[in-house]
Design a protein around this motif. Structure first.
Motif, PDB file in Angstrom:
ATOM      1  N   ALA A  15       0.833  -1.206   0.000  1.00 49.79           N
ATOM      2  CA  ALA A  15       0.000   0.000   0.000  1.00 49.79           C
ATOM      3  C   ALA A  15       0.866   1.255   0.000  1.00 49.79           C
ATOM      4  O   ALA A  15       0.560   2.234  -0.680  1.00 49.79           O
ATOM      5  CB  ALA A  15      -0.927  -0.012   1.218  1.00 49.79           C
ATOM      6  N   ALA A  16       1.989   1.219   0.740  1.00 50.43           N
ATOM      7  CA  ALA A  16       2.892   2.381   0.784  1.00 50.43           C
ATOM      8  C   ALA A  16       3.549   2.602  -0.573  1.00 50.43           C
ATOM      9  O   ALA A  16       3.674   3.739  -1.035  1.00 50.43           O
ATOM     10  CB  ALA A  16       3.944   2.171   1.872  1.00 50.43           C
ATOM     11  N   ARG A  17       4.007   1.498  -1.247  1.00 52.30           N
ATOM     12  CA  ARG A  17       4.628   1.646  -2.565  1.00 52.30           C
ATOM     13  C   ARG A  17       3.626   2.178  -3.594  1.00 52.30           C
ATOM     14  O   ARG A  17       3.959   3.012  -4.432  1.00 52.30           O
ATOM     15  CB  ARG A  17       5.205   0.291  -3.006  1.00 52.30           C
ATOM     16  N   THR A  18       2.381   1.674  -3.537  1.00 50.27           N
ATOM     17  CA  THR A  18       1.377   2.129  -4.489  1.00 50.27           C
ATOM     18  C   THR A  18       1.075   3.619  -4.308  1.00 50.27           C
ATOM     19  O   THR A  18       0.920   4.366  -5.286  1.00 50.27           O
ATOM     20  CB  THR A  18       0.077   1.325  -4.318  1.00 50.27           C
ATOM     21  N   ALA A  19       1.000   4.054  -3.050  1.00 54.79           N
ATOM     22  CA  ALA A  19       0.666   5.455  -2.779  1.00 54.79           C
ATOM     23  C   ALA A  19       1.885   6.366  -2.849  1.00 54.79           C
ATOM     24  O   ALA A  19       1.740   7.583  -2.870  1.00 54.79           O
ATOM     25  CB  ALA A  19       0.028   5.574  -1.403  1.00 54.79           C
ATOM     26  N   GLY A  20       3.106   5.770  -2.893  1.00 58.92           N
ATOM     27  CA  GLY A  20       4.316   6.577  -2.949  1.00 58.92           C
ATOM     28  C   GLY A  20       4.623   7.277  -1.646  1.00 58.92           C
ATOM     29  O   GLY A  20       5.152   8.402  -1.646  1.00 58.92           O
ATOM     30  N   VAL A  21       4.300   6.642  -0.510  1.00 57.55           N
ATOM     31  CA  VAL A  21       4.551   7.243   0.807  1.00 57.55           C
ATOM     32  C   VAL A  21       5.272   6.225   1.675  1.00 57.55           C
ATOM     33  O   VAL A  21       5.510   5.076   1.275  1.00 57.55           O
ATOM     34  CB  VAL A  21       3.228   7.671   1.477  1.00 57.55           C
ATOM     35  N   THR A  22       5.614   6.642   2.885  1.00 59.90           N
ATOM     36  CA  THR A  22       6.311   5.742   3.815  1.00 59.90           C
ATOM     37  C   THR A  22       5.314   4.931   4.621  1.00 59.90           C
ATOM     38  O   THR A  22       4.109   5.229   4.652  1.00 59.90           O
ATOM     39  CB  THR A  22       7.190   6.562   4.768  1.00 59.90           C
ATOM     40  N   LEU A  23       5.838   3.906   5.311  1.00 61.86           N
ATOM     41  CA  LEU A  23       4.990   3.078   6.161  1.00 61.86           C
ATOM     42  C   LEU A  23       4.369   3.898   7.297  1.00 61.86           C
ATOM     43  O   LEU A  23       3.232   3.654   7.702  1.00 61.86           O
ATOM     44  CB  LEU A  23       5.806   1.923   6.744  1.00 61.86           C
ATOM     45  N   GLN A  24       5.143   4.867   7.814  1.00 63.01           N
ATOM     46  CA  GLN A  24       4.619   5.674   8.909  1.00 63.01           C
ATOM     47  C   GLN A  24       3.389   6.480   8.450  1.00 63.01           C
ATOM     48  O   GLN A  24       2.415   6.617   9.186  1.00 63.01           O
ATOM     49  CB  GLN A  24       5.701   6.631   9.413  1.00 63.01           C
ATOM     50  N   ILE A  25       3.445   6.996   7.217  1.00 59.80           N
ATOM     51  CA  ILE A  25       2.300   7.750   6.706  1.00 59.80           C
ATOM     52  C   ILE A  25       1.098   6.833   6.523  1.00 59.80           C
ATOM     53  O   ILE A  25      -0.041   7.205   6.810  1.00 59.80           O
ATOM     54  CB  ILE A  25       2.671   8.447   5.384  1.00 59.80           C
ATOM     55  N   VAL A  26       1.347   5.587   6.054  1.00 58.45           N
ATOM     56  CA  VAL A  26       0.245   4.630   5.930  1.00 58.45           C
ATOM     57  C   VAL A  26      -0.372   4.371   7.297  1.00 58.45           C
ATOM     58  O   VAL A  26      -1.597   4.315   7.448  1.00 58.45           O
ATOM     59  CB  VAL A  26       0.740   3.326   5.288  1.00 58.45           C
ATOM     60  N   ARG A  27       0.487   4.226   8.319  1.00 57.45           N
ATOM     61  CA  ARG A  27      -0.023   3.998   9.677  1.00 57.45           C
ATOM     62  C   ARG A  27      -0.862   5.183  10.152  1.00 57.45           C
ATOM     63  O   ARG A  27      -1.923   4.998  10.757  1.00 57.45           O
ATOM     64  CB  ARG A  27       1.155   3.771  10.625  1.00 57.45           C
ATOM     65  N   ASP A  28      -0.395   6.401   9.866  1.00 57.74           N
ATOM     66  CA  ASP A  28      -1.155   7.590  10.268  1.00 57.74           C
ATOM     67  C   ASP A  28      -2.518   7.627   9.580  1.00 57.74           C
ATOM     68  O   ASP A  28      -3.524   8.023  10.183  1.00 57.74           O
ATOM     69  CB  ASP A  28      -0.361   8.849   9.922  1.00 57.74           C
ATOM     70  N   ARG A  29      -2.551   7.220   8.306  1.00 58.45           N
ATOM     71  CA  ARG A  29      -3.822   7.234   7.583  1.00 58.45           C
ATOM     72  C   ARG A  29      -4.782   6.186   8.133  1.00 58.45           C
ATOM     73  O   ARG A  29      -5.991   6.405   8.170  1.00 58.45           O
ATOM     74  CB  ARG A  29      -3.573   7.000   6.097  1.00 58.45           C
TER      75      ARG A  29
END
Length: 359
Positions: A47-61
């Protein structure tokens, strides 16, 4: 290593994708699609690679989604710096604007932003810039508006006493004419236009002081103007002076513009030439005087301001004939814009009684 935060299960991946299709926020769409991948069973890394963000940002979302659902993923405006003014300051500003300045105390006859900023500093020790103060005043619903004229000797009850029985007075006039006679409500006034024109506001670069020509000669002419706001029509003449003869000419001009078979109720102030014994009132006109010293009741006053601001100010007139030409051009330009007459001339308190047919 801590475990991944679980995603709330009351939304399916298909539901999130359907919300994404209807969403107009592009950033929120990307967040919804990333959460949909997680709900499909894919890893947080994918999910992080698809969105182009870090794992921490995925966790925040995920945390935002768990707390607020899809709305929690909407793009939020950064809070920015806290306002220097609180509700007490804003209430004081509103009270000062409503009351206006006291010239002997504040040294001005109208508030400027710098004066209001000084007031806040004197009373609260709060320092704000003119730009911040202007933004706060706009948020409170205030704008810099043109003031309506008010006579110094006006009695407060005169305006109310004229407005309240206005419909009754029109009905009383209506009874003097055959049933079904249309009634047109007209307003009349005069304006002096001369070589000593007023200087009006104009757009200019901040920090500059724009200039405009100013004449010291005294040649002038008078525009006699009358409007029927409900119909969007007007009747005017330009005369060298104000007297009963000029008023008679204007009444004749108004009578020509009244619809055939209709009766015009002409509302005008109590100038001497409006009620002179030499006045000859046409059969299709009935005069209704305004209370003394109440110019703000007459919408023609606002028409003069509009014409001066847009067509008759900031210029030099060569002679009397030049003044007459410009006055005629300005008035003809106005009557070619009936929507302008209606917009400026209609008032809420008489709109319901300004129709051509009164029963």
């Amino acid at each position: 290593m801590g475990s991944a935060v679980a995603v709330r299960s009351d939304y399916s991946a298909a539901a999130l994708r359907q919300l994404a299709r209807r969403c107009g926020d592009a950033d929120q769409v990307r967040r919804l699609l990333a959460l949909a991948q997680i709900l499909d069973g894919r890893s947080r890394c994918e999910a992080a690679r698809t969105a182009g963000v870090t794992l921490q940002i995925v966790r925040d979302r995920v945390l935002r989604f768990n707390a607020g659902g899809p709305d929690g993923l909407a793009t939020r405006k950064a809070p920015g710096k806290a306002s220097l003014l609180n509700d007490t300051h804003r209430a004081r500003l509103a009270a000062a604007v409503e009351a206006g300045p006291i010239p002997a105390v504040h040294g001005v006859v109208r508030w400027r932003l710098v004066d209001l900023a000084q007031l806040l500093w004197d009373e609260f020790g709060v320092s704000v810039t003119r730009f911040t103060l202007g933004r706060e005043l706009r948020a409170l619903g205030y704008r810099k508006l043109s003031a309506r004229p008010r006579h110094r000797g006006q009695k407060p009850e005169d305006i109310t006493d004229f407005k309240k029985p206005f419909a009754t007075r029109l009905a009383g006039i209506r009874r003097h004419f055959p049933p079904g006679t249309p009634i047109e409500v007209w307003w009349q006034n005069e304006a002096r236009i001369g070589q000593q024109t007023e200087l009006t506001r104009r757009w200019a670069r901040i920090g500059t002081r724009p200039s405009a020509p100013k004449d010291q000669r005294r040649a002038s002419a008078w525009i006699f103007g009358a409007i029927c706001p409900a119909e969007g029509k007007g009747a005017g003449i330009v005369m060298p002076r104000c007297n009963s003869a000029a008023m008679n000419r204007h009444l004749q001009e108004i009578a020509v513009h009244v619809a055939p078979g209709a009766q015009a109720v002409l509302i005008l102030d109590q100038a001497g030439w409006h009620h002179s014994a030499e006045l000859i009132v046409p059969d299709n006109i009935t005069l209704m005087p305004l209370p003394p010293r109440c110019p703000e009741l007459n919408p023609v006053e606002n028409l003069w301001q509009f014409m001066r601001d847009n067509w008759l100010s900031n210029r030099i007139f060569q002679n009397y004939d030049d003044i007459v030409d410009h006055c005629c051009h300005a008035w003809n330009k106005l009557v070619e814009q009936p929507y302008r007459i209606m917009s400026i001339g209609l008032r809420q308190w008489h709109m319901g009684h300004s129709q051509r047919s009164l029963v």
